[in-house]
Design an enzyme around this catalytic site. Structure first.
Site, PDB file in Angstrom:
ATOM      1  CE  LYS A  86      -1.510   1.422   4.139  1.00 30.46           C
ATOM      2  NZ  LYS A  86      -1.214   2.790   4.553  1.00 30.46           N
ATOM      3  NE  ARG A 128      -7.191   4.120   5.885  1.00 25.11           N
ATOM      4  CZ  ARG A 128      -6.960   5.343   6.285  1.00 25.11           C
ATOM      5  NH1 ARG A 128      -7.551   5.779   7.370  1.00 25.11           N
ATOM      6  NH2 ARG A 128      -6.152   6.108   5.620  1.00 25.11           N
ATOM      7  CB  CYS A 184      -4.172   5.910  11.143  1.00 28.83           C
ATOM      8  SG  CYS A 184      -4.810   4.557  10.190  1.00 28.83           S
ATOM      9  NE  ARG A 197       0.702  12.052   6.987  1.00 28.41           N
ATOM     10  CZ  ARG A 197       1.124  13.163   7.537  1.00 28.41           C
ATOM     11  NH1 ARG A 197       0.312  13.895   8.242  1.00 28.41           N
ATOM     12  NH2 ARG A 197       2.347  13.564   7.363  1.00 28.41           N
ATOM     13  CB  ILE A 254       8.087   6.486  14.250  1.00 27.29           C
ATOM     14  CG1 ILE A 254       9.329   5.602  14.050  1.00 27.29           C
ATOM     15  CG2 ILE A 254       7.763   7.275  12.979  1.00 27.29           C
ATOM     16  CD1 ILE A 254      10.600   6.323  13.676  1.00 27.29           C
ATOM     17  NE  ARG A 303       0.731  10.283  10.290  1.00 29.68           N
ATOM     18  CZ  ARG A 303       0.370   9.248   9.541  1.00 29.68           C
ATOM     19  NH1 ARG A 303      -0.817   8.716   9.687  1.00 29.68           N
ATOM     20  NH2 ARG A 303       1.193   8.766   8.635  1.00 29.68           N
ATOM     21  N   PRO A 304       2.517  16.457  11.485  1.00 31.62           N
ATOM     22  CG  PRO A 304       4.401  17.395  12.472  1.00 31.62           C
ATOM     23  CD  PRO A 304       3.431  16.258  12.598  1.00 31.62           C
ATOM     24  CB  ILE A 305       2.713  18.270   6.050  1.00 34.92           C
ATOM     25  CG1 ILE A 305       1.717  19.426   6.189  1.00 34.92           C
ATOM     26  CG2 ILE A 305       2.011  16.940   6.067  1.00 34.92           C
ATOM     27  CD1 ILE A 305       0.806  19.559   4.964  1.00 34.92           C
ATOM     28  CG  ASP A 306       7.279  20.493  10.078  1.00 38.04           C
ATOM     29  OD1 ASP A 306       6.613  19.448  10.177  1.00 38.04           O
ATOM     30  OD2 ASP A 306       8.399  20.623  10.597  1.00 38.04           O
TER      31      ASP A 306
HETATM   32  C1  EPZ Z   1       4.715   6.773   6.226  1.00 38.45           C
HETATM   33  O1  EPZ Z   1       3.986   7.823   6.847  1.00 38.45           O
HETATM   34  C2  EPZ Z   1       3.777   5.599   6.142  1.00 38.45           C
HETATM   35  N1  EPZ Z   1       2.603   5.962   5.356  1.00 38.45           N
HETATM   36  C3  EPZ Z   1       3.372   5.158   7.537  1.00 38.45           C
HETATM   37  O2  EPZ Z   1       2.588   3.983   7.409  1.00 38.45           O
HETATM   38  C4  EPZ Z   1       4.619   4.826   8.345  1.00 38.45           C
HETATM   39  O3  EPZ Z   1       4.244   4.525   9.663  1.00 38.45           O
HETATM   40  C5  EPZ Z   1       5.581   6.019   8.337  1.00 38.45           C
HETATM   41  O4  EPZ Z   1       5.870   6.417   6.969  1.00 38.45           O
HETATM   42  C6  EPZ Z   1       6.894   5.743   9.030  1.00 38.45           C
HETATM   43  O5  EPZ Z   1       7.508   4.638   8.425  1.00 38.45           O
HETATM   44  C7  EPZ Z   1       2.666   5.915   4.039  1.00 38.45           C
HETATM   45  O6  EPZ Z   1       3.659   5.603   3.432  1.00 38.45           O
HETATM   46  C8  EPZ Z   1       1.418   6.224   3.307  1.00 38.45           C
HETATM   47  P1  EPZ Z   1       6.874  10.149   8.166  1.00 38.45           P
HETATM   48  P2  EPZ Z   1       4.515   9.306   6.820  1.00 38.45           P
HETATM   49  O7  EPZ Z   1       6.705  11.428   7.423  1.00 38.45           O
HETATM   50  O8  EPZ Z   1       5.186   9.562   5.529  1.00 38.45           O
HETATM   51  C9  EPZ Z   1       7.216  13.424  11.693  1.00 38.45           C
HETATM   52  C10 EPZ Z   1       0.806   2.529   7.926  1.00 38.45           C
HETATM   53  O9  EPZ Z   1       0.395   1.976   8.971  1.00 38.45           O
HETATM   54  N2  EPZ Z   1       7.080  14.446  10.642  1.00 38.45           N
HETATM   55  O10 EPZ Z   1       8.093   9.339   7.926  1.00 38.45           O
HETATM   56  O11 EPZ Z   1       3.421  10.181   7.242  1.00 38.45           O
HETATM   57  C11 EPZ Z   1       5.913  12.652  11.908  1.00 38.45           C
HETATM   58  O12 EPZ Z   1       5.047  13.366  12.752  1.00 38.45           O
HETATM   59  C12 EPZ Z   1       1.260   3.959   7.927  1.00 38.45           C
HETATM   60  O13 EPZ Z   1       0.838   1.955   6.823  1.00 38.45           O
HETATM   61  C13 EPZ Z   1       7.193  15.784  10.979  1.00 38.45           C
HETATM   62  O14 EPZ Z   1       7.406  16.152  12.143  1.00 38.45           O
HETATM   63  O15 EPZ Z   1       5.605   9.235   7.980  1.00 38.45           O
HETATM   64  C14 EPZ Z   1       6.399  11.358  12.479  1.00 38.45           C
HETATM   65  O16 EPZ Z   1       6.613  11.512  13.850  1.00 38.45           O
HETATM   66  C15 EPZ Z   1       0.892   4.748   9.108  1.00 38.45           C
HETATM   67  N3  EPZ Z   1       7.072  16.725   9.988  1.00 38.45           N
HETATM   68  C16 EPZ Z   1       7.740  11.147  11.781  1.00 38.45           C
HETATM   69  O17 EPZ Z   1       8.120  12.427  11.276  1.00 38.45           O
HETATM   70  C17 EPZ Z   1       6.846  16.379   8.697  1.00 38.45           C
HETATM   71  O18 EPZ Z   1       6.747  17.271   7.832  1.00 38.45           O
HETATM   72  C18 EPZ Z   1       7.702  10.117  10.650  1.00 38.45           C
HETATM   73  O19 EPZ Z   1       6.736  10.493   9.709  1.00 38.45           O
HETATM   74  C19 EPZ Z   1       6.714  15.006   8.365  1.00 38.45           C
HETATM   75  C20 EPZ Z   1       6.849  14.058   9.361  1.00 38.45           C
END
Ligand code: EPZ
Length: 419
Positions: A22, A398, A116, A92, A328, A121-124
């Site tokens: 996925k 999902r 979820c 997401r 994480i 889950r910020p996107i900064d």
């Molecule tokens: C991906 O999410 C996956 N989702 C998640 O899978 C997975 O848990 C995660 O990566 C970590 O491996 C998809 O690929 C669709 P991140 P993503 O950005 O990209 C912080 C599942 O169960 N962060 O690596 O959203 C964030 O808050 C899902 O299949 C910021 O602070 O994860 C988190 O603590 C759930 N600012 C950490 O980084 C940002 O701009 C990791 O998030 C972006 C992230």
């Protein structure tokens, strides 16, 4: 509303085909938007999130056809740049459309993504990197309005954390940008390499994926290509947890042991035997499970946060005390109270969970609150005495294609009924 009714304590035995990933299929579908002509993605899992991604592509003016596990996308002249709020809220990962739409159309309007509940889950990092590439982004009443008055240009970005989504968004925006983009402290997950592989097949110039520095040289156009989505390493880990919890032997067809290097030793320490042979990974558990040393979730190649809950479920009946540290996401222990209803002895404080293996788990009425936590409850139910009624199945759906059919084919008793 549906529920899964699981009768536990049946050993598993048989072969399961691991579905396409996925978390790879979704960014690949966004990437299709960047390529002129037709792209064909094989091995797409049949999941609601994949349908949502196809609907987003449709809203953006692409033709999208879903047949069995193949999605065909024609993106000759995408005409839209707005993703409707209801589709953004559905998942997401819809945020990866930001980089793709900006890259192709030069402007984009979308609301903050849903998904979820795993904590904030910020996107900064996504937005900062895109700004460095020339995007002007205004956030107003939950809507992001992005334009690139001078077009997107390459830029050097150092991420403060190797975010998977931010790395994907930057790659998607960079492949058609003017000049060279360098991402330092990039995510190294196999799904990043899958995205790079697809984009290279479309004519993109990307180097370094799988390492912490990715370099992308922008090109003027991309063409569609045919690509096969990688197998889902988290579904494979879930099936390993199922075999560990229930006992027996499973052959996981398509599972790539290299993607599971941090996961396999944990199951081995529990007492499972795991070995790859031909195109499959065999998982055997014949002796009682043992507790393991501390498991810490980390970015790849560390232990994946997405496998934390299912491993915890298997450890709930392992002899001894195990510790998990979730590094994480802030709120990824929502399955714990439900596991406790089943007789598990688990305490959490902040990032840390202490699991005292219980001699028995019991079937109970439990509710999934998110995807992987829901799968963990199904895993625990396989090891529990009696019948578990698991609601909140829509979260599990999902990420897992027909979980009940897969487990039933391997000897479990899992029925999907109306609530
Ligand atoms: C991906 O999410 C996956 N989702 C998640 O899978 C997975 O848990 C995660 O990566 C970590 O491996 C998809 O690929 C669709 P991140 P993503 O950005 O990209 C912080 C599942 O169960 N962060 O690596 O959203 C964030 O808050 C899902 O299949 C910021 O602070 O994860 C988190 O603590 C759930 N600012 C950490 O980084 C940002 O701009 C990791 O998030 C972006 C992230």
């Amino acid at each position: 509303m549906q529920k899964l009714v699981i009768e536990g304590e049946r050993r598993l035995c048989g072969e399961l085909t691991v579905q396409g990933a996925k978390n790879s299929a979704l960014p690949l579908l966004a990437a299709c938007l960047l390529a002129d002509g037709e792209s064909v993605l094989h091995n797409c899992p049949q999941l609601s999130d994949v349908c949502s991604a196809c609907r987003i592509l449709g809203c953006l003016g692409c033709e999208c056809r879903l047949e069995d596990h193949t999605v065909t996308v024609r993106a000759d002249a995408p005409c839209g740049c707005c993703v409707p709020d209801e589709l953004m809220r559905e998942m997401r990962s819809s945020i990866v459309f930001l980089g793709a739409v900006l890259g192709r159309v030069g402007e984009c309007s979308l609301s903050f993504p849903g998904g979820c509940e795993l904590g904030p889950r910020p996107i900064d990092m996504h937005l900062n990197a895109l700004r460095r590439m020339g995007a002007e982004i205004k956030e107003c009443h939950g809507v992001l309005r992005c334009t690139c008055p001078e077009g997107l240009h390459g830029a050097k970005t150092a991420l403060s954390f190797p975010s998977v989504g931010a790395t994907e968004n930057i790659m998607l925006a960079a492949v058609l940008a003017d000049g060279v983009t360098v991402i330092r402290n990039a995510a190294r997950e196999p799904e990043i390499c899958d995205l790079a592989g697809f984009l290279r097949g479309c004519g993109a110039r990307i180097k370094g994926d799988g390492s912490d520095t990715i370099t992308i040289e922008g090109v003027t156009s991309l063409h569609g290509c045919e690509y096969t989505v990688m197998p889902d390493r988290i579904v494979a880990a879930t099936m390993m947890a199922a075999a560990a919890a229930a006992g027996g032997e499973l052959a996981l067809i398509g599972a790539r042991s290299g993607d599971l290097d941090a996961v396999i030793p944990v199951f081995e320490e529990m007492g499972c035997r795991i070995y790859p042979y031909s195109d499959r990974l065999f998982v055997t558990r014949s002796l009682p499970l043992k507790a393991v040393r501390t498991v810490r979730t980390m970015p790849y190649p560390g232990f994946p946060t997405d496998a934390q809950a299912v491993v915890m479920a298997a450890l709930a009946k392992a002899k001894g005390t195990s510790i998990i540290v979730e590094n994480i996401f802030e709120n990824r222990y929502r399955h714990v109270d439900e596991l406790i209803r089943m007789g598990a002895v688990i305490k959490t404080e902040g990032k840390v969970a202490v699991i005292d293996g219980a001699p028995r788990l019991y079937g109970a009425k439990v509710r999934a609150a998110e995807l992987r936590g829901g799968a963990a409850l199904a895993v625990a139910a396989l090891a529990a005495e009696g019948v578990t009624e698991l609601t909140g199945v829509r979260y599990i759906d999902r990420g897992y294609e027909r979980l009940e059919a897969q487990l039933t084919a391997a000897g479990a008793s899992v029925k999907r009924l109306l609530e």
